[in-house]
Structures are given as C-alpha cells and as structure tokens.
Enzyme design. Structure first.
Site, PDB file in Angstrom:
ATOM      1  N   ASN A 178     -10.159  -1.546   3.395  1.00  0.00           N
ATOM      2  CA  ASN A 178      -9.917  -0.908   3.143  1.00  0.00           C
ATOM      3  C   ASN A 178     -10.491  -0.967   0.934  1.00  0.00           C
ATOM      4  O   ASN A 178     -10.872  -1.098   0.734  1.00  0.00           O
ATOM      5  CB  ASN A 178      -9.212   0.188   3.332  1.00  0.00           C
ATOM      6  CG  ASN A 178      -9.153   1.764   2.152  1.00  0.00           C
ATOM      7  OD1 ASN A 178      -8.166   1.217   1.407  1.00  0.00           O
ATOM      8  ND2 ASN A 178      -9.884   2.706   1.782  1.00  0.00           N
ATOM      9  N   LYS A 218       6.980   1.494  -5.930  1.00  0.00           N
ATOM     10  CA  LYS A 218       6.261   1.981  -5.787  1.00  0.00           C
ATOM     11  C   LYS A 218       5.613   3.176  -5.970  1.00  0.00           C
ATOM     12  O   LYS A 218       4.935   3.133  -7.382  1.00  0.00           O
ATOM     13  CB  LYS A 218       5.070   1.218  -4.846  1.00  0.00           C
ATOM     14  CG  LYS A 218       3.467   1.569  -5.460  1.00  0.00           C
ATOM     15  CD  LYS A 218       3.186   0.978  -3.814  1.00  0.00           C
ATOM     16  CE  LYS A 218       3.733  -0.644  -3.409  1.00  0.00           C
ATOM     17  NZ  LYS A 218       2.302  -0.781  -2.320  1.00  0.00           N
ATOM     18  N   SER A 236      -2.282   9.645  -3.147  1.00  0.00           N
ATOM     19  CA  SER A 236      -2.144  10.489  -1.895  1.00  0.00           C
ATOM     20  C   SER A 236      -1.308  11.596  -2.550  1.00  0.00           C
ATOM     21  O   SER A 236      -0.689  12.768  -1.453  1.00  0.00           O
ATOM     22  CB  SER A 236      -1.272   9.617  -1.176  1.00  0.00           C
ATOM     23  OG  SER A 236      -2.255   8.962  -0.013  1.00  0.00           O
ATOM     24  N   THR A 262      -6.888   2.648  -3.412  1.00  0.00           N
ATOM     25  CA  THR A 262      -6.159   1.341  -4.261  1.00  0.00           C
ATOM     26  C   THR A 262      -6.931   0.420  -4.745  1.00  0.00           C
ATOM     27  O   THR A 262      -6.281  -0.713  -5.157  1.00  0.00           O
ATOM     28  CB  THR A 262      -5.274   1.410  -2.280  1.00  0.00           C
ATOM     29  OG1 THR A 262      -4.971   2.182  -1.819  1.00  0.00           O
ATOM     30  CG2 THR A 262      -4.625   0.096  -2.743  1.00  0.00           C
ATOM     31  N   GLN A 307       8.042   0.517  -1.447  1.00  0.00           N
ATOM     32  CA  GLN A 307       7.782   1.830  -1.536  1.00  0.00           C
ATOM     33  C   GLN A 307       8.280   3.025  -2.175  1.00  0.00           C
ATOM     34  O   GLN A 307       8.042   3.859  -3.204  1.00  0.00           O
ATOM     35  CB  GLN A 307       7.058   2.236   0.054  1.00  0.00           C
ATOM     36  CG  GLN A 307       5.989   3.285   0.084  1.00  0.00           C
ATOM     37  CD  GLN A 307       4.612   2.968   0.187  1.00  0.00           C
ATOM     38  OE1 GLN A 307       3.886   2.468   0.811  1.00  0.00           O
ATOM     39  NE2 GLN A 307       3.668   3.522  -0.980  1.00  0.00           N
ATOM     40  N   GLY A 358      -2.675   6.492   5.665  1.00  0.00           N
ATOM     41  CA  GLY A 358      -3.234   5.725   6.662  1.00  0.00           C
ATOM     42  C   GLY A 358      -2.009   3.995   5.992  1.00  0.00           C
ATOM     43  O   GLY A 358      -1.677   3.835   4.898  1.00  0.00           O
ATOM     44  N   ASP A 359      -2.676   2.458   6.104  1.00  0.00           N
ATOM     45  CA  ASP A 359      -2.603   1.281   5.721  1.00  0.00           C
ATOM     46  C   ASP A 359      -3.504   0.822   6.479  1.00  0.00           C
ATOM     47  O   ASP A 359      -4.325   1.068   7.088  1.00  0.00           O
ATOM     48  CB  ASP A 359      -0.965   1.066   6.299  1.00  0.00           C
ATOM     49  CG  ASP A 359      -0.873  -0.465   5.417  1.00  0.00           C
ATOM     50  OD1 ASP A 359      -0.396  -0.520   4.622  1.00  0.00           O
ATOM     51  OD2 ASP A 359      -0.349  -1.021   6.267  1.00  0.00           O
ATOM     52  N   LYS A 387       7.582   8.868   1.762  1.00  0.00           N
ATOM     53  CA  LYS A 387       6.259   8.945   1.443  1.00  0.00           C
ATOM     54  C   LYS A 387       5.165   7.082   1.366  1.00  0.00           C
ATOM     55  O   LYS A 387       6.140   6.620   1.009  1.00  0.00           O
ATOM     56  CB  LYS A 387       5.460   8.904   0.246  1.00  0.00           C
ATOM     57  CG  LYS A 387       4.158   9.319  -0.196  1.00  0.00           C
ATOM     58  CD  LYS A 387       2.991  10.261   0.282  1.00  0.00           C
ATOM     59  CE  LYS A 387       2.432  10.092   0.500  1.00  0.00           C
ATOM     60  NZ  LYS A 387       1.616  10.237   1.757  1.00  0.00           N
ATOM     61  N   LYS A 416       7.941   4.368   4.916  1.00  0.00           N
ATOM     62  CA  LYS A 416       6.701   3.147   6.027  1.00  0.00           C
ATOM     63  C   LYS A 416       7.089   3.808   7.551  1.00  0.00           C
ATOM     64  O   LYS A 416       7.838   3.801   8.021  1.00  0.00           O
ATOM     65  CB  LYS A 416       7.155   2.238   5.871  1.00  0.00           C
ATOM     66  CG  LYS A 416       5.688   1.308   5.331  1.00  0.00           C
ATOM     67  CD  LYS A 416       4.750   1.766   4.394  1.00  0.00           C
ATOM     68  CE  LYS A 416       3.486   0.796   4.873  1.00  0.00           C
ATOM     69  NZ  LYS A 416       2.396   0.917   3.473  1.00  0.00           N
TER      70      LYS A 416
HETATM   71  P1  NDP Z   1      -7.907  -2.513   6.344  1.00  0.00           P
HETATM   72  O1  NDP Z   1      -7.006  -2.668   7.926  1.00  0.00           O
HETATM   73  O2  NDP Z   1      -8.851  -1.479   6.228  1.00  0.00           O
HETATM   74  O3  NDP Z   1      -7.689  -4.485   5.791  1.00  0.00           O
HETATM   75  C1  NDP Z   1      -7.190  -5.198   5.830  1.00  0.00           C
HETATM   76  C2  NDP Z   1      -8.455  -6.440   5.808  1.00  0.00           C
HETATM   77  O4  NDP Z   1      -7.403  -7.468   6.061  1.00  0.00           O
HETATM   78  C3  NDP Z   1      -9.014  -6.364   7.293  1.00  0.00           C
HETATM   79  O5  NDP Z   1     -10.437  -6.925   6.689  1.00  0.00           O
HETATM   80  C4  NDP Z   1      -8.661  -7.633   8.415  1.00  0.00           C
HETATM   81  O6  NDP Z   1      -9.689  -8.750   8.931  1.00  0.00           O
HETATM   82  C5  NDP Z   1      -8.360  -8.944   7.067  1.00  0.00           C
HETATM   83  N1  NDP Z   1      -6.359  -9.789   6.691  1.00  0.00           N
HETATM   84  C6  NDP Z   1      -5.796  -9.227   7.987  1.00  0.00           C
HETATM   85  N2  NDP Z   1      -5.455 -10.766   7.865  1.00  0.00           N
HETATM   86  C7  NDP Z   1      -5.753 -11.565   7.228  1.00  0.00           C
HETATM   87  C8  NDP Z   1      -5.493 -12.620   7.135  1.00  0.00           C
HETATM   88  N3  NDP Z   1      -5.192 -13.103   7.352  1.00  0.00           N
HETATM   89  N4  NDP Z   1      -6.482 -13.917   6.308  1.00  0.00           N
HETATM   90  C9  NDP Z   1      -7.236 -12.692   5.754  1.00  0.00           C
HETATM   91  N5  NDP Z   1      -7.638 -11.481   5.858  1.00  0.00           N
HETATM   92  C10 NDP Z   1      -6.257 -10.395   6.650  1.00  0.00           C
HETATM   93  O7  NDP Z   1      -6.546  -2.621   5.641  1.00  0.00           O
HETATM   94  P2  NDP Z   1      -5.894  -1.700   4.192  1.00  0.00           P
HETATM   95  O8  NDP Z   1      -7.111  -2.350   2.770  1.00  0.00           O
HETATM   96  O9  NDP Z   1      -5.992  -1.022   4.377  1.00  0.00           O
HETATM   97  O10 NDP Z   1      -4.706  -3.261   3.682  1.00  0.00           O
HETATM   98  C11 NDP Z   1      -4.734  -4.194   3.315  1.00  0.00           C
HETATM   99  C12 NDP Z   1      -3.848  -4.717   2.274  1.00  0.00           C
HETATM  100  O11 NDP Z   1      -3.441  -3.685   1.574  1.00  0.00           O
HETATM  101  C13 NDP Z   1      -2.072  -4.755   3.096  1.00  0.00           C
HETATM  102  O12 NDP Z   1      -1.753  -5.160   2.338  1.00  0.00           O
HETATM  103  C14 NDP Z   1      -1.707  -3.029   2.731  1.00  0.00           C
HETATM  104  O13 NDP Z   1       0.144  -3.080   2.997  1.00  0.00           O
HETATM  105  C15 NDP Z   1      -1.844  -2.667   0.877  1.00  0.00           C
HETATM  106  N6  NDP Z   1      -1.843  -1.211   0.845  1.00  0.00           N
HETATM  107  C16 NDP Z   1      -3.053  -0.629   1.051  1.00  0.00           C
HETATM  108  C17 NDP Z   1      -3.495   0.516   0.216  1.00  0.00           C
HETATM  109  C18 NDP Z   1      -4.268   1.586   1.061  1.00  0.00           C
HETATM  110  O14 NDP Z   1      -4.102   2.672   0.033  1.00  0.00           O
HETATM  111  N7  NDP Z   1      -4.748   1.558   1.967  1.00  0.00           N
HETATM  112  C19 NDP Z   1      -2.643   1.277  -0.262  1.00  0.00           C
HETATM  113  C20 NDP Z   1      -2.189   0.331  -0.769  1.00  0.00           C
HETATM  114  C21 NDP Z   1      -1.457  -0.967  -0.339  1.00  0.00           C
HETATM  115  P3  NDP Z   1      -9.199  -8.430  10.542  1.00  0.00           P
HETATM  116  O15 NDP Z   1     -10.459  -7.078  10.121  1.00  0.00           O
HETATM  117  O16 NDP Z   1      -9.461  -8.857  11.058  1.00  0.00           O
HETATM  118  O17 NDP Z   1      -7.936  -7.791  10.767  1.00  0.00           O
END
Ligand code: NDP
Length: 457
Positions: free
Chosen positions: A252, A125, A389, A221, A122, A176-177, A101, A137
C-alpha cells in the site's frame, strides 16, 4: 564543605539514561521496542534541559509504559476444518491526545516487542498530525499469505470476537497496516456490528469509500511521504523533477509513493517484496505493479513478464545498491542498516523519506545525518496515513463525506505543517536541520503538556 552544582544538562542526561536503564532491565528481550525507545529518548535530552518540570512529573517513565497491553487467543477453522490458533494483541499506549489510534498488523513476525515499538512511535506521530488522536497498535502473528478469502474472513471474525470489547469510536480506533487492507477492515467491521448491534462506523478506519471509508485514505501514507520529502527538497532549492528514485516494498505505502513521485516528475526505477526486487532502468510501469499486487495478489518477480528490459534479483537488501537521488523505504522495519546507508551515500543519495515504520536502524540514521543527507523520519514522513484516518473519523461522525480533492488538499497541508513544526522544534532545541530530533520533540512536547494538564494518574 564543597558545594557541587549539577547543570540542567547533566540532570537531563542522567534522568533519560536512568529511565532507559530501567526499561532495558524490564524489557531485555524486546529488541525492536528498545531500539525505538532509544532513538526517541536520545533526542529528548534537550527538552528535559529546558523543561525540568517534565522530569519532576516523571513524564518519561510514565509515557514509556503503555496504559494497557491486551493479548488474546484467536482460534479459527481453516479450509480443511483444522482448528488453528494465533495470538492477538492490542496495545493501548496513550489516550492523552484522543482515542487510542493505530493500525493492526497481520504478519508471522508480530510479537509484543513489535507491537509496543509501533504503538510507542504512534503516540508522537499522531500528536504531530495535529488531529485529536492518541496512540495504540495491534495485530496478530497470523500469516495471510497463501490463505483463502474465506480463511481471511474467518480469522478476522475470530480476531474481532475478542477485540470488540476493548475498542469504540471514542475509545480505540484500529486501522490497517501490513497484511490488513480494506478487505480485512470490512470483515472486522462486519463482525463488530454483529457483536455490538451498533453501526458505529468511526470504530475502524481504512474502510472502503462509499461504505464509511474516506477517499484518499488508500493513497494517504504514500502520497504523504512524497509531500513531506518534497518540503525537504524545496527547502534545499530542489525538487523531485528528473530525480531517480528507489522505493522498497510494493504494498500500500510503496504503490502510492511511486504514484506521487512519478506525478512530481521523478523516475522510479526499483521496488521490491519480501522475496526480491525489480530494477527497471526506464522507470517502473505502475499499472503493471498495481495489476500484479492489487488485482492478482502475485509476486513482484512477475514484473519482468510485463517489461522485458527489467531485471529481478532475489533478496531484499540489494535494492539499496541501485544508485538513486532519493530513497523511499516503504516496506518494513530495519530494512536499511549502516552498510546499506553507506552504499546509498557513496552512490550520491540526496534525500531519504521513511514511508515504513523504523526502516532505518540507528546506525543508518546516524550515517545519513552525518553525511548531510536530507532525512525524513518515519514518525513525520509517514504520518499522512493516520492523519487521513483521523479525517475519516471526522467524516464518519458528521455523516458527511468529502471529495478526493478535499481530503488530498487537507493531507497536503498537514504534511507541510508537520514538516514546519519538526523543523522549528529542531531549531528551537539546538539541532537545526535534524528532523529526527525535531519530529520527536514536536510530538513529545504536545503529549507531555497534556500529561501535565491531566495530573498524575
Ligand atoms: P503492505 O502489507 O501493503 O505491504 C508491505 C510490502 O513490504 C509488501 O510488498 C511486502 O512484501 C514488503 N516487504 C515486507 N518485508 C520486506 C522486506 N524485508 N524487504 C522488502 N520488502 C518487504 O503494508 P503497508 O504498505 O501498509 O506497510 C508498509 C510499511 O509502512 C510498514 O512498516 C507499516 O507499518 C508502515 N505504515 C503503513 C501505513 C499504512 O497506511 N498502510 C501507515 C504508516 C506506516 P510481501 O508481499 O512479500 O510480504
């Protein structure tokens, strides 16, 4: 004759160092993977001191090697009828605790090292959530930015055309991620159905509610990270009420971390995207952020059009120079280095909650721990997404869907339990208050015991 006695501690350290040395030799170009492994390995030494049976069964060498790595070609046609080729991955790391997962990441930076680091983390976690899920992943170096809706759909269909043969509701359940939300999951699931002639809704999570998805998955999250930090604060007789908070990213995780922090009475003053950050001293207008990001798919720089007193600054790391009580890095890996950590500390930060995966590098983590900052590591603090999830899988299997309130209440309890388990493990193994060590150990012990029970294979 001299008799030398080797202490359990020495044996444990030599064992961990030996496995890590071999790992470095075999994966010398995989920086992110080695970084994640090192962070976990260091904290496991006290476990091996108390459990020599894990050394005898060589658990560490076995768990660090994925069950399998699948890498495949994804060929698709863009809107100009040009054929594009990307690389797809699925790392099936461990199914000791349940079906593999973990999410799918679509981002140009994706490579085997990044997918392996995410997959390895993962495992632990997912074990921490107490839900029956193993670790995996996947993703692709496909860049969704600037692509049309049809291009995204065609890419997702091409990606699933290979992936489908490796997954299943009891085998491997992607989600998703970064770059993969409910829209992409919908396209992936549609293609899975066409290829398998089966409507197995539990094969993917993060689906749209009302269409096999769980309510509160989108929020899970971000909300979960705030629930976790709230537990840390409560233990320190503190709360979010009246605190200044900085959240990186505006995707997200960030959006729903902001929402819950605000609901708890905090003032969230900054967020970012990969181009720069906005600072709004009166507190961010979340509705504006949702409109920019979720409705228009626009850049965060346009936030200043909604709020004239806000400022936009190019570049990402500057966000950590904004004084705050609580920092929630929710964007990506290695966004806080030692220098940013020192700046946050000298500006009086009290708590960090890692919403993103591995957002603080090792130097930064050590700075926070040495300074006595409350530190919620990703593995524990952002586990709410995968926990819901797993709840989505349960709902899909039973064909019965729960209310938002019911899922949110379960999420809240899971985050409290993860905090309690991590805290207890840290105390039991001699590192009271260190949730990095505590979360790593609490997750690892569950999986290691499962491996012992299954025997060597
Ligand atoms: P999204 O794609 O929805 O959002 C990522 C955000 O981070 C965007 O706003 C992106 O900007 C920004 N970003 C990327 N790189 C940088 C940077 N170097 N500095 C500042 N901002 C940046 O992804 P998620 O919110 O889903 O995921 C974010 C993190 O959380 C990841 O590490 C993911 O692995 C982790 N995560 C997510 C989960 C989930 O349920 N979605 C679960 C557990 C962990 P831009 O649009 O410009 O790319």
């Amino acid at each position: 004759m001299t008799i030398t006695t080797v202490s359990n501690e020495q044996l444990a350290k030599e064992y961990v160092d030996g496995v890590f040395e071999q790992l470095k030799q075999q994966n010398s170009h995989q920086a992110e993977f080695l970084q994640a492994a090192e962070e976990i390995f260091i904290s496991l030494v006290p476990v091996f001191v108390q459990h020599p049976e894990y050394i005898k069964a060589n658990i560490l060498s076995r768990i660090i090697e994925p069950d399998r790595i699948i890498s495949f070609r994804v060929a698709w046609q863009d809107d100009n009828n040009q054929v594009q080729v990307n690389r797809g991955y699925r790392v099936q790391y461990s199914n000791v605790m349940g079906p593999y997962k973990g999410g799918l990441r679509f981002h140009p930076s994706v490579n085997e090292s990044i997918i392996k680091f995410l997959g390895f983390e993962q495992i632990f976690k997912n074990a921490l959530t107490g839900q029956p899920i193993g670790g995996g992943k996947g993703g692709s170096n496909f860049d969704p930015k600037g692509k049309s809706n049809s291009e995204i759909m065609r890419f997702c269909q091409a990606f699933m055309t290979e992936l489908y043969r490796h997954i299943g509701p009891d085998v491997d359940v992607p989600a998703g991620d970064i770059g993969v939300g409910a829209r992409e999951v919908g396209y992936l699931w549609g293609q899975y159905k066409r290829l398998t002639h089966a409507s197995e809704s539990g094969v993917l999570t993060g689906k749209t509610p009302g269409y096999g998805g769980s309510l509160a998955r989108k929020e899970a999250t971000g909300y979960g990270t705030v629930y976790f930090v709230n537990e840390m604060l409560k233990d320190a007789n503190d709360s979010f009420e009246g605190k200044t908070v900085v959240v990186s990213g505006s995707g997200n995780v960030s959006t729903y971390a902001i929402e819950k922090a605000q609901a708890y009475g905090a003032k969230v003053v900054a967020c970012s995207d990969s181009s720069g950050y906005v600072y709004d001293p009166d507190g961010l207008d979340l509705e504006a952020i949702k409109e920019i990001k979720e409705v228009k798919g626009d850049r965060i720089s346009t936030y200043v059009n909604y709020r004239p007193d806000a400022t936009y600054t190019e570049g990402c790391t500057g966000i950590w120079t904004i004084p705050c009580d609580i920092a929630l890095p929710c964007a990506t890996q290695n966004e806080i280095n030692g220098e940013s950590a020192r700046t946050l500390i000298s500006n009086g930060v009290k708590a960090i909650g890692e919403g993103a995966n591995m957002p603080s590098d090792l130097e930064a983590i050590n700075e926070f721990l040495d300074a006595g900052v409350l530190f919620g590591p990703a593995k524990a603090a952002n586990a709410g997404g995968v926990a819901v999830s797993a709840l989505e899988m349960a709902q899909d299997s039973s064909r019965v869907f729960w209310s938002f309130e019911k899922v949110d209440a379960k999420l809240h309890q899971i985050m409290k339990d993860i905090y309690a388990d991590s805290k207890a493990a840290a105390e039991k193994y001699g590192y009271p208050g260190n949730l990095v060590v505590g979360a790593n150990i609490a997750g690892f012990v569950k999986v290691a015991d499962g491996m012992l029970a299954e025997g060597v294979y």
